[in-house]
Design an enzyme around this catalytic site. Structure first.
Site, PDB file in Angstrom:
ATOM      1  N   ASP A 106      34.535  24.219  45.928  1.00 20.73           N
ATOM      2  CA  ASP A 106      33.716  25.404  46.128  1.00 20.73           C
ATOM      3  C   ASP A 106      32.484  24.986  46.919  1.00 20.73           C
ATOM      4  O   ASP A 106      31.818  24.019  46.561  1.00 20.73           O
ATOM      5  CB  ASP A 106      33.286  25.936  44.746  1.00 20.73           C
ATOM      6  CG  ASP A 106      33.356  27.437  44.655  1.00 20.73           C
ATOM      7  OD1 ASP A 106      32.703  28.089  45.481  1.00 20.73           O
ATOM      8  OD2 ASP A 106      34.042  27.951  43.749  1.00 20.73           O
ATOM      9  N   ASP A 208      31.475  30.434  48.740  1.00 22.98           N
ATOM     10  CA  ASP A 208      30.890  31.419  47.828  1.00 22.98           C
ATOM     11  C   ASP A 208      30.073  32.462  48.604  1.00 22.98           C
ATOM     12  O   ASP A 208      29.329  32.116  49.526  1.00 22.98           O
ATOM     13  CB  ASP A 208      29.972  30.648  46.863  1.00 22.98           C
ATOM     14  CG  ASP A 208      29.516  31.476  45.684  1.00 22.98           C
ATOM     15  OD1 ASP A 208      30.360  31.867  44.877  1.00 22.98           O
ATOM     16  OD2 ASP A 208      28.301  31.740  45.567  1.00 22.98           O
ATOM     17  N   GLU A 271      34.839  33.933  50.079  1.00 22.72           N
ATOM     18  CA  GLU A 271      34.645  35.037  49.131  1.00 22.72           C
ATOM     19  C   GLU A 271      33.918  36.151  49.873  1.00 22.72           C
ATOM     20  O   GLU A 271      32.752  36.009  50.244  1.00 22.72           O
ATOM     21  CB  GLU A 271      33.816  34.584  47.931  1.00 22.72           C
ATOM     22  CG  GLU A 271      33.744  35.709  46.889  1.00 22.72           C
ATOM     23  CD  GLU A 271      32.601  35.576  45.898  1.00 22.72           C
ATOM     24  OE1 GLU A 271      32.715  36.127  44.802  1.00 22.72           O
ATOM     25  OE2 GLU A 271      31.585  34.941  46.225  1.00 22.72           O
ATOM     26  N   HIS A 333      37.402  34.063  38.263  1.00 26.61           N
ATOM     27  CA  HIS A 333      36.466  33.863  37.153  1.00 26.61           C
ATOM     28  C   HIS A 333      35.380  34.937  37.091  1.00 26.61           C
ATOM     29  O   HIS A 333      34.497  34.846  36.243  1.00 26.61           O
ATOM     30  CB  HIS A 333      35.834  32.479  37.300  1.00 26.61           C
ATOM     31  CG  HIS A 333      35.059  32.344  38.584  1.00 26.61           C
ATOM     32  ND1 HIS A 333      35.673  32.372  39.819  1.00 26.61           N
ATOM     33  CD2 HIS A 333      33.745  32.232  38.827  1.00 26.61           C
ATOM     34  CE1 HIS A 333      34.756  32.270  40.756  1.00 26.61           C
ATOM     35  NE2 HIS A 333      33.580  32.186  40.187  1.00 26.61           N
ATOM     36  N   ASP A 334      35.414  35.896  37.998  1.00 24.76           N
ATOM     37  CA  ASP A 334      34.371  36.923  38.028  1.00 24.76           C
ATOM     38  C   ASP A 334      34.834  38.292  37.545  1.00 24.76           C
ATOM     39  O   ASP A 334      34.013  39.205  37.428  1.00 24.76           O
ATOM     40  CB  ASP A 334      33.838  37.083  39.462  1.00 24.76           C
ATOM     41  CG  ASP A 334      33.064  35.862  39.931  1.00 24.76           C
ATOM     42  OD1 ASP A 334      32.422  35.209  39.087  1.00 24.76           O
ATOM     43  OD2 ASP A 334      33.113  35.570  41.134  1.00 24.76           O
TER      44      ASP A 334
END
Ligand code: NOJ
Length: 537
Positions: A106, A208, A271, A333-334
């Site tokens: 990430d 990200d 993302e 994970h969000d």
């Protein structure tokens, strides 16, 4: 779409492969502190490789005060002791590569931790050379922040810094000050971070909040929220034109690609929560942007029903620039897990969808087991986003390996950082490996079927018109081989006319166990919630 171009270069690994997201805190704890770590992941690599996936993406493993569980980075080029050491990471990469698995890290370029030495310097004084690495602004008097920008975690995006008498910007928690991407030093430093990891053999990055990197220099207010379009995030009370998808951000995506292209065979995944036409711009006009702008169409849609899924897939296929490679995501994970969003039965269908659509699928750890969200008692909630009313903890609970102590996630007596799922004794890797009806068995079969049927990986895509509602069906085709995928998302059993795909075929995978053999496609019975992959004659 259409027939593949035979003169085209061989597909890259990230086009034919399946990506598997590991949230390191929650995968496997080797040292008994209740938090997952790199050695834990290394010990479970046989399982991951055995799934048949091709790469793992690790959420952040860098030194961090963990205000946002690693998305607040205090040092971009090291490993947090909680997760292990750089040597552990090197060992994990070597072990993964030895098994044919790539490793994606990430990259969090939008903000650092407020504990990062850069920020310490920036806040030391207004004339510190590092000041401009972050985004500072005077208030509007009476303690009011510079404008109405909101944090995506809720509340104002500005934090007052008493010592230097200005506000700093944080689009996430106040422990995550935004870096100033208009400053060339920031760009150079972050590109050096990329090279640091690429030199170490990392196969790429998931970037990200790529779409929020650059902020409008006018610092004007954002307008109130309009009704959401498909693919748009619904956060807070305002639209975000002041910092969403600025032209300079797209330019940065291209610069990052140029860095990654200094190396062979790497991939950049972004993302990006934007409506389609703006999302696909991140491929770059000359396909010189990132290779995989995450497509969250199946995540953000309020309803995963046949008609809406077809609309999402067809619109996405139509919007893709020539030569751009698609990708699909069901969870991360969000967001709440797919099994919680649509229920355990539909989640099986959704896995079949994810793994048969045209494009690279990304699988969130535990979804292959059908893990639902775990209800976290309020006193155990740890997510900073919970302040804004959306705790993500429920989708981040420990991986369920077996029916033993701590579900095999951590040693007996350890205290996992988030509670275990109440059903872990039945829903776990060991139990599901032994059960041919389990979600895991279906997942593994689907990956095998992808390997055995080339059209599912590289073939064209065409959706079918079907009388009546509830069914989504499409054909994947390559070199004369044709595969039909028929998914009944409806509440009723039906007999569908899928003759447009061909006259007959053989079932190669079914969500239910008892379906196999030959089928007449003009009269194909499908139970409610049933899905089939059929090799057409
Ligand atoms: C997106 C990440 O996926 C999320 O977990 C994080 O909280 C924010 N970006 C801030 O880094």
């Amino acid at each position: 779409m259409g027939d593949p171009d035979l003169s085209a270069p061989a597909p890259a690994w990230w086009q034919t492969g399946v990506l598997y997201q590991i949230y390191p805190r929650s995968f496997a704890d080797s040292d008994g502190d209740g938090v997952g770590d790199l050695r834990g992941i290394a010990q479970r690599l046989d399982y991951v490789a055995g799934l048949g996936v091709d790469a793992i993406w690790l959420s952040p493993i860098y030194p961090s005060p963990m205000a946002d569980f690693g998305y607040d980075i205090a040092d971009y080029t090291d490993v947090d002791p909680l997760f292990g050491t750089l040597d552990d990471l090197d060992a994990l990469v070597a072990d993964a590569h030895a098994r044919g698995l790539r490793v994606i890290l990430d990259l969090v370029p939008n903000h650092s931790s407020d504990d990062h030495p850069w920020f310490a310097e920036a806040r030391a004084s207004r004339d510190n050379p590092r000041r401009d690495w972050y985004i500072w602004h005077d208030g509007r008097g009476d303690g009011r922040p510079p404008n109405n920008w909101e944090s995506l975690f809720g509340g104002p995006a500005w934090e007052w810094d008493e010592a230097t008498g200005q506000f700093y910007l944080h689009l996430f928690s106040r422990k995550q000050p935004d870096l100033n991407w208009r400053n060339p030093g920031v760009r150079t430093a972050m590109y050096d971070v990329m090279r640091f990891w690429l030199d170490r053999g990392i196969d790429g990055f998931r970037i990200d909040v790529l779409w929020l990197l650059v902020k409008d220099e006018a610092f004007g207010d954002n307008p109130p929220l309009k009704p959401r379009a498909e693919g748009e995030l619904e956060v807070g009370r305002y639209e975000m034109p002041a910092f969403e998808d600025l032209p300079e951000t797209r330019e940065i995506a291209r610069e990052m690609r140029a860095i990654s292209d200094e190396y062979d065979d790497r991939v950049l995944i972004g993302e990006i929560y934007l409506p389609l036409e703006r999302l696909v711009a991140y491929y770059g006009e000359q396909l010189d942007g990132i290779q995989l702008p995450f497509n969250f169409g199946l995540v953000t849609t309020p309803r995963l029903a046949a008609e809406s899924i077809r609309a999402i897939v067809d619109a996405y296929e139509a919007a893709l620039p020539e030569g751009a490679w698609p990708n699909w995501v069901l969870g991360n994970h969000d967001v709440p897990r797919i099994a919680t969003r649509i229920g355990p039965e539909r989640a099986r269908l959704a896995q079949m969808l994810l793994l048969t659509l045209r494009g690279t699928p990304t699988v969130y750890y535990g979804d292959e087991l059908g893990m639902p969200d775990v209800k976290i008692p309020p006193e155990l909630v740890v997510d900073p986003a919970a302040a804004g009313g959306r705790s993500r903890d429920g989708a981040r609970t420990p991986m369920q390996w077996d029916a033993g102590p701590n579900a095999g996630f951590a040693h007996e007596g350890a205290q996992p950082w988030l509670p275990l799922a109440p059903d872990f004794a039945e829903r776990n890797v060991a139990a599901e490996l032994a059960d041919p009806r389990s979600p895991l068995a279906l997942f593994r079969t689907l990956l095998r079927v992808r390997d055995e049927h080339a059209p599912l990986v590289l073939g064209s895509y065409r959706s079918l018109d079907i009388e009546g509602g509830g069914l989504f069906a499409f054909v994947r085709e390559q070199d004369g081989e044709r595969v039909l995928v028929a998914l009944n998302f409806g509440r009723d059993a039906s007999v569908a006319d899928l003759g447009a795909a061909g006259a007959a075929g053989s079932i190669v995978c079914a969500t239910g166990l008892d379906r196999e053999g030959r089928v007449d496609l003009a009269r194909l019975p499908l139970g409610a919630g049933e899905g089939l992959v059929v090799r057409v004659d």
